[in-house]
Design an enzyme around this catalytic site. Sequence first.
Site, PDB file in Angstrom:
ATOM      1  N   ALA A  72       0.830  -1.196   0.000  1.00  0.00           N
ATOM      2  CA  ALA A  72       0.000   0.000   0.000  1.00  0.00           C
ATOM      3  C   ALA A  72       0.866   1.248   0.000  1.00  0.00           C
ATOM      4  CB  ALA A  72      -0.910   0.001   1.235  1.00  0.00           C
ATOM      5  N   SER A  74       0.601   3.842   1.696  1.00  0.00           N
ATOM      6  CA  SER A  74       0.921   4.287   3.048  1.00  0.00           C
ATOM      7  C   SER A  74       2.081   3.514   3.642  1.00  0.00           C
ATOM      8  CB  SER A  74      -0.303   4.144   3.945  1.00  0.00           C
ATOM      9  OG  SER A  74      -0.730   2.805   3.971  1.00  0.00           O
ATOM     10  N   SER A  75       2.346   2.317   3.138  1.00  0.00           N
ATOM     11  CA  SER A  75       3.438   1.499   3.648  1.00  0.00           C
ATOM     12  C   SER A  75       4.722   1.684   2.865  1.00  0.00           C
ATOM     13  CB  SER A  75       3.036   0.018   3.615  1.00  0.00           C
ATOM     14  OG  SER A  75       1.898  -0.181   4.392  1.00  0.00           O
ATOM     15  N   THR A  76       4.609   2.065   1.593  1.00  0.00           N
ATOM     16  CA  THR A  76       5.786   2.275   0.760  1.00  0.00           C
ATOM     17  C   THR A  76       6.246   3.713   0.970  1.00  0.00           C
ATOM     18  OG1 THR A  76       4.796   0.743  -0.809  1.00  0.00           O
ATOM     19  CG2 THR A  76       6.730   1.938  -1.549  1.00  0.00           C
ATOM     20  N   MET A  77       6.944   3.945   2.062  1.00  0.00           N
ATOM     21  CA  MET A  77       7.215   5.304   2.489  1.00  0.00           C
ATOM     22  C   MET A  77       8.201   6.040   1.602  1.00  0.00           C
ATOM     23  SD  MET A  77       5.146   6.090   4.767  1.00  0.00           S
ATOM     24  CE  MET A  77       5.878   7.690   5.013  1.00  0.00           C
TER      25      MET A  77
END
Length: 206
Positions: A72, A74-77
């Site tokens: 996601a 939001s997780s792949t910063m």
Amino acid sequence: MVARLEESGELGPGPVREALLALPRQILMPQAYVRRSAPDEMPPHWELLDFSRPADREELLERLHSGGLMTAMSSTMTLTADLLQQLDLRPGQRVLDVGTGAGVTASAACFVCGNKGVVTLGIDPHLTAAARERLSALGYQPAVVTRDGTTGCAAAGPYDRIILSFAVRHVPQTLVDQLAPGGLALMTLGTSSPSWPGLTKGYVPV
């Protein structure tokens, strides 16, 4: 996570760095599925990590702050940090975040710009309800609206910044019309061309 992004040159000093440092991601994303089976094992076996279970907390925190173990946005910063920096957020700006998701972009916008002018749109009522509750737990009160994000939210505009967290096949004119003079919009265009998707960055003249 922030240290790794800095070491790789993908995050520099400024408000985005401060926002990411201040964000307890386990509040916005208290659960995550992790694969426990080998890549070629079918059917795959997944396990739910939940921050409410003390035994899961250490692994969940490791994954949430790894910077890219889940798919996601939001997780792949790395991607998220880059987009937020390109957005050039500043205090007092009005921001339209299209694609609420877990609320990471909205929380960064609230941290930098303040609650008053931040609107985040999501199409799934369950996701927007969860995001509203979790953003509130962080002390943020953006307007969280359930609707097709490509239509924007003209009633709260015009916006100084607009960001889409999903690809579109063309630039929605409705969103362009909701940009304030001097405003900036970021969105990814995805077409059938093998050279796409590509990030589109557009300004409205002052």
